[in-house]
Design a protein around this motif. Structure first.
Motif, PDB file in Angstrom:
ATOM      1  N   ALA A 159      14.685   2.060  -4.183  1.00  0.00           N
ATOM      2  CA  ALA A 159      15.803   1.459  -4.913  1.00  0.00           C
ATOM      3  C   ALA A 159      15.851  -0.047  -4.665  1.00  0.00           C
ATOM      4  O   ALA A 159      16.043  -0.832  -5.604  1.00  0.00           O
ATOM      5  N   ALA A 160      15.625  -0.466  -3.419  1.00  0.00           N
ATOM      6  CA  ALA A 160      15.626  -1.895  -3.093  1.00  0.00           C
ATOM      7  C   ALA A 160      14.473  -2.610  -3.776  1.00  0.00           C
ATOM      8  O   ALA A 160      14.630  -3.732  -4.266  1.00  0.00           O
ATOM      9  N   PHE A 161      13.312  -1.962  -3.826  1.00  0.00           N
ATOM     10  CA  PHE A 161      12.150  -2.555  -4.485  1.00  0.00           C
ATOM     11  C   PHE A 161      12.481  -2.879  -5.942  1.00  0.00           C
ATOM     12  O   PHE A 161      12.221  -3.978  -6.432  1.00  0.00           O
ATOM     13  N   PHE A 162      13.068  -1.913  -6.639  1.00  0.00           N
ATOM     14  CA  PHE A 162      13.365  -2.126  -8.051  1.00  0.00           C
ATOM     15  C   PHE A 162      14.548  -3.059  -8.258  1.00  0.00           C
ATOM     16  O   PHE A 162      14.566  -3.810  -9.229  1.00  0.00           O
ATOM     17  N   GLU A 174       0.827  -1.206   0.000  1.00  0.00           N
ATOM     18  CA  GLU A 174       0.000   0.000   0.000  1.00  0.00           C
ATOM     19  C   GLU A 174       0.862   1.255   0.000  1.00  0.00           C
ATOM     20  O   GLU A 174       0.553   2.240  -0.672  1.00  0.00           O
ATOM     21  N   SER A 175       1.963   1.219   0.723  1.00  0.00           N
ATOM     22  CA  SER A 175       2.873   2.354   0.764  1.00  0.00           C
ATOM     23  C   SER A 175       3.515   2.592  -0.605  1.00  0.00           C
ATOM     24  O   SER A 175       3.559   3.721  -1.090  1.00  0.00           O
ATOM     25  N   PHE A 176       3.990   1.514  -1.235  1.00  0.00           N
ATOM     26  CA  PHE A 176       4.578   1.648  -2.568  1.00  0.00           C
ATOM     27  C   PHE A 176       3.536   2.134  -3.569  1.00  0.00           C
ATOM     28  O   PHE A 176       3.824   2.973  -4.424  1.00  0.00           O
ATOM     29  N   ALA A 177       2.318   1.632  -3.477  1.00  0.00           N
ATOM     30  CA  ALA A 177       1.261   2.050  -4.400  1.00  0.00           C
ATOM     31  C   ALA A 177       0.993   3.547  -4.261  1.00  0.00           C
ATOM     32  O   ALA A 177       0.839   4.249  -5.268  1.00  0.00           O
ATOM     33  N   ALA A 178       0.968   4.050  -3.030  1.00  0.00           N
ATOM     34  CA  ALA A 178       0.751   5.491  -2.805  1.00  0.00           C
ATOM     35  C   ALA A 178       1.919   6.297  -3.368  1.00  0.00           C
ATOM     36  O   ALA A 178       1.724   7.366  -3.961  1.00  0.00           O
ATOM     37  N   GLN A 179       3.128   5.786  -3.208  1.00  0.00           N
ATOM     38  CA  GLN A 179       4.301   6.485  -3.737  1.00  0.00           C
ATOM     39  C   GLN A 179       4.291   6.494  -5.262  1.00  0.00           C
ATOM     40  O   GLN A 179       4.554   7.525  -5.887  1.00  0.00           O
TER      41      GLN A 179
END
Length: 116
Positions: free
Chosen positions: A99-102, A9-14
């Motif tokens: 950066a870690a996500f990608f 949810e946090s990544f989606a908002a970002q």
């Protein structure tokens, strides 16, 4: 499981906040001061005055303010008021998380039915 859901949810908002070209340009400009892999904390992050950031990305003050608030709500940018001036900077821990996500994504997704 809640942690994973909160992360998603946090990544989606970002990502939603970054989907606007003005916000992406602003975030990119701020992030260029603290590229991934460098040591950058909130204390030593390069801070921009809102006016300076607006001039760098060529956005009017009213539009800039709106977009900064959206980036701030998404946790991408931190802001502080100093007298009549507002300073903003990229949130270093959020930049590291993005950066870690990608970097954790596979280089090329496997097609369905493809052998390993």
């Amino acid at each position: 499981m809640t942690s994973i859901r909160n992360d998603v949810e946090s990544f989606a908002a970002q990502f939603k906040a970054l989907s606007n070209p003005h916000r992406l340009a602003m975030f990119s400009r701020l992030a260029s001061c603290c590229p991934p892999g460098t040591s950058c904390s909130s204390d030593d992050a390069v801070r921009y005055s809102v006016g300076q950031l607006g001039a760098d990305v060529d956005i009017s003050a009213s539009t800039l303010s709106h977009h900064l608030k959206e980036l701030h709500r998404a946790g991408l940018v931190q802001m502080v008021r100093k007298g009549q001036q507002v300073e903003c900077w990229v949130a270093p821990q959020t930049l590291e998380q993005l950066a870690a996500f990608f970097s954790d994504l596979p280089a090329q997704p496997k097609m369905q039915g493809e052998n390993p």
